[in-house]
Design a protein around this motif. Structure first.
Motif, PDB file in Angstrom:
ATOM      1  N   LEU A 121       0.863  -1.179   0.000  1.00  0.00           N
ATOM      2  CA  LEU A 121       0.000   0.000   0.000  1.00  0.00           C
ATOM      3  C   LEU A 121       0.895   1.223   0.000  1.00  0.00           C
ATOM      4  O   LEU A 121       1.796   1.338   0.835  1.00  0.00           O
ATOM      5  N   VAL A 122       0.653   2.140  -0.937  1.00  0.00           N
ATOM      6  CA  VAL A 122       1.427   3.382  -1.025  1.00  0.00           C
ATOM      7  C   VAL A 122       0.505   4.572  -0.798  1.00  0.00           C
ATOM      8  O   VAL A 122      -0.411   4.820  -1.587  1.00  0.00           O
ATOM      9  N   CYS A 123       0.738   5.293   0.289  1.00  0.00           N
ATOM     10  CA  CYS A 123      -0.038   6.493   0.608  1.00  0.00           C
ATOM     11  C   CYS A 123       0.681   7.688  -0.004  1.00  0.00           C
ATOM     12  O   CYS A 123       1.619   8.238   0.593  1.00  0.00           O
ATOM     13  N   ASN A 124       0.272   8.058  -1.199  1.00  0.00           N
ATOM     14  CA  ASN A 124       0.969   9.072  -1.981  1.00  0.00           C
ATOM     15  C   ASN A 124       0.179  10.366  -2.156  1.00  0.00           C
ATOM     16  O   ASN A 124       0.763  11.448  -2.199  1.00  0.00           O
ATOM     17  N   ALA A 125      -1.133  10.284  -2.239  1.00  0.00           N
ATOM     18  CA  ALA A 125      -1.957  11.457  -2.563  1.00  0.00           C
ATOM     19  C   ALA A 125      -1.766  12.572  -1.539  1.00  0.00           C
ATOM     20  O   ALA A 125      -1.542  12.324  -0.358  1.00  0.00           O
ATOM     21  N   ALA A 126      -1.840  13.810  -2.021  1.00  0.00           N
ATOM     22  CA  ALA A 126      -1.715  14.950  -1.111  1.00  0.00           C
ATOM     23  C   ALA A 126      -2.397  16.168  -1.706  1.00  0.00           C
ATOM     24  O   ALA A 126      -2.463  16.331  -2.927  1.00  0.00           O
ATOM     25  N   VAL A 127      -2.901  17.006  -0.820  1.00  0.00           N
ATOM     26  CA  VAL A 127      -3.492  18.293  -1.191  1.00  0.00           C
ATOM     27  C   VAL A 127      -2.638  19.393  -0.574  1.00  0.00           C
ATOM     28  O   VAL A 127      -2.238  19.300   0.595  1.00  0.00           O
ATOM     29  N   TYR A 128      -2.359  20.428  -1.355  1.00  0.00           N
ATOM     30  CA  TYR A 128      -1.546  21.560  -0.901  1.00  0.00           C
ATOM     31  C   TYR A 128      -2.213  22.830  -1.414  1.00  0.00           C
ATOM     32  O   TYR A 128      -2.346  23.016  -2.618  1.00  0.00           O
ATOM     33  N   MET A 129      -2.668  23.678  -0.502  1.00  0.00           N
ATOM     34  CA  MET A 129      -3.396  24.889  -0.880  1.00  0.00           C
ATOM     35  C   MET A 129      -2.771  26.109  -0.196  1.00  0.00           C
ATOM     36  O   MET A 129      -3.351  26.677   0.737  1.00  0.00           O
ATOM     37  N   PRO A 130      -1.579  26.504  -0.634  1.00  0.00           N
ATOM     38  CA  PRO A 130      -0.828  27.556   0.075  1.00  0.00           C
ATOM     39  C   PRO A 130      -1.468  28.935   0.029  1.00  0.00           C
ATOM     40  O   PRO A 130      -1.106  29.799   0.828  1.00  0.00           O
ATOM     41  N   LEU A 131      -2.407  29.159  -0.884  1.00  0.00           N
ATOM     42  CA  LEU A 131      -2.998  30.489  -1.033  1.00  0.00           C
ATOM     43  C   LEU A 131      -4.355  30.621  -0.351  1.00  0.00           C
ATOM     44  O   LEU A 131      -4.982  31.685  -0.414  1.00  0.00           O
ATOM     45  N   ALA A 132      -4.820  29.565   0.295  1.00  0.00           N
ATOM     46  CA  ALA A 132      -6.143  29.597   0.931  1.00  0.00           C
ATOM     47  C   ALA A 132      -6.186  30.652   2.041  1.00  0.00           C
ATOM     48  O   ALA A 132      -5.308  30.687   2.906  1.00  0.00           O
ATOM     49  N   LYS A 133      -7.187  31.509   1.992  1.00  0.00           N
ATOM     50  CA  LYS A 133      -7.353  32.542   3.021  1.00  0.00           C
ATOM     51  C   LYS A 133      -8.064  31.992   4.251  1.00  0.00           C
ATOM     52  O   LYS A 133      -7.788  32.387   5.384  1.00  0.00           O
ATOM     53  N   GLU A 134      -8.985  31.095   4.002  1.00  0.00           N
ATOM     54  CA  GLU A 134      -9.756  30.465   5.071  1.00  0.00           C
ATOM     55  C   GLU A 134      -9.669  28.954   4.916  1.00  0.00           C
ATOM     56  O   GLU A 134      -9.504  28.445   3.802  1.00  0.00           O
TER      57      GLU A 134
END
Length: 323
Positions: free
Chosen positions: A87-100
């Motif tokens: 099992l490879v846990c690879n997925a990721a979310v990155y939202m550096p510009l989110a204000k809230e």
């Protein structure tokens, strides 16, 4: 090769970037790849675009930001009758510009919900599948990042802030609005990503502590190098997406192609030299031809066994599994 003889790997977020090229590399090694992705059509098109052979992969729906989706995915995988080898846990979310803070369907801050909590639930549920596999070599791999490790050069940059889980006050408070950070403090989108990836390493280490000796499963993390043009940065400024790859190629020397990163993922999953459980593999911050991997030292916080156990207990409560 008969289905019951072929090694099977699940890779989350396999429709692009490191996950896609890792899927390609493992399929080329003879593995059957379960591409666990939010967008089924995108994943199918991506597999075709990189030349993965029909029959070498199966695309299955998984939205890590939904705990119900994680449970449904596990049921659907088990319905295939396949034996799980990795099992490879690879997925990721990155939202550096989110204000809230954005929220998952379960009410948790989206970055931590996807990168940590969804994967934490998936790991817990699929441990039974890995344990049940008759294979002598079974592995669970969680993708790391240099930005969450202050002991590496790339992790020393304190912008927007270094990772810091505090005493997990935000998790203790239930991690729902208005709470958006694991330490309970003010929301910082870039730090939320770093914190979630620190949680990934702590989870890997706690999995190793709890289960390696009894099960023989190899638990590890790795950082493949700076994949500066990965779709992970799709939510960043357009100028950043242009400058960052150039900077990594020409100034730091840290740039790694998506294809090479995928090959490194496949190696950590399949090659015998990566069978050491509890390790965090890295190829360093500067890339040169023939660059060899090594067991990277991780931060003091990532080595905190008490914090790892507390994170495990609180995460289990948030996702609804027993400890």
């Amino acid at each position: 090769m008969a289905q019951d003889q072929q090694s099977t790997v699940i890779i989350t977020g396999a429709s692009s970037g490191v996950g896609l090229y890792g899927a390609k590399a493992l399929a080329a090694k003879g593995w059957h790849v379960i591409m666990a992705c939010r967008n089924i059509e995108k994943a199918k098109n991506a597999a075709e675009s990189v030349g993965m052979a029909p029959g070498s992969y199966t695309v299955m729906p998984l939205d890590l930001a939904s705990l119900e989706s994680v449970r449904q995915f596990v049921d659907k995988f088990r319905a295939t009758g396949r034996t799980l080898n990795a099992l490879v846990c690879n997925a990721a979310v990155y939202m550096p510009l989110a204000k809230e803070p954005q929220r998952s369907v379960d009410g948790y801050e989206l970055c931590v919900a996807t990168n940590h909590l969804g994967h934490f639930l998936l790991c817990n549920l699929m441990l039974d599948d890995l344990k049940a596999s008759p294979a002598a070599d079974k592995r669970l791999v969680i993708l790391g990042t240099v930005t969450a490790n202050p002991k590496e050069l790339g992790g020393k940059i304190p912008i927007p802030a270094p990772p810091d889980l505090g005493n997990l006050e935000g998790f203790e408070a239930g991690f729902k609005a208005p709470v958006a950070m694991i330490n309970g403090k003010k929301f910082k989108p870039g730090k939320a990503y770093k914190d979630s990836k620190l949680c990934n390493v702590l989870t890997m280490r706690e999995l190793h502590r709890r289960y390696h000796t009894a099960t023989g499963i190899t638990f590890s993390s790795f950082y493949p190098g700076c994949v500066a043009d990965t779709p992970l940065f799709r939510n960043h400024y357009a100028l950043f997406r242009t400058i960052f790859p150039w900077f990594q190629k020409n100034v730091t020397g840290g740039y790694v192609t998506q294809e090479l990163a995928g090959q490194r993922l496949a190696a950590v999953v399949a090659d015998p030299e990566y069978k050491q459980s509890g390790s965090y593999w890295s190829w360093g911050n500067r890339q040169k031809p023939g660059r060899q991997s090594f067991d990277q030292e991780v931060s003091d916080e990532a080595l905190d066994a008490d914090k790892a156990q507390k994170l495990w207990t609180l995460s289990a409560k948030l996702v609804g599994v027993s400890v």
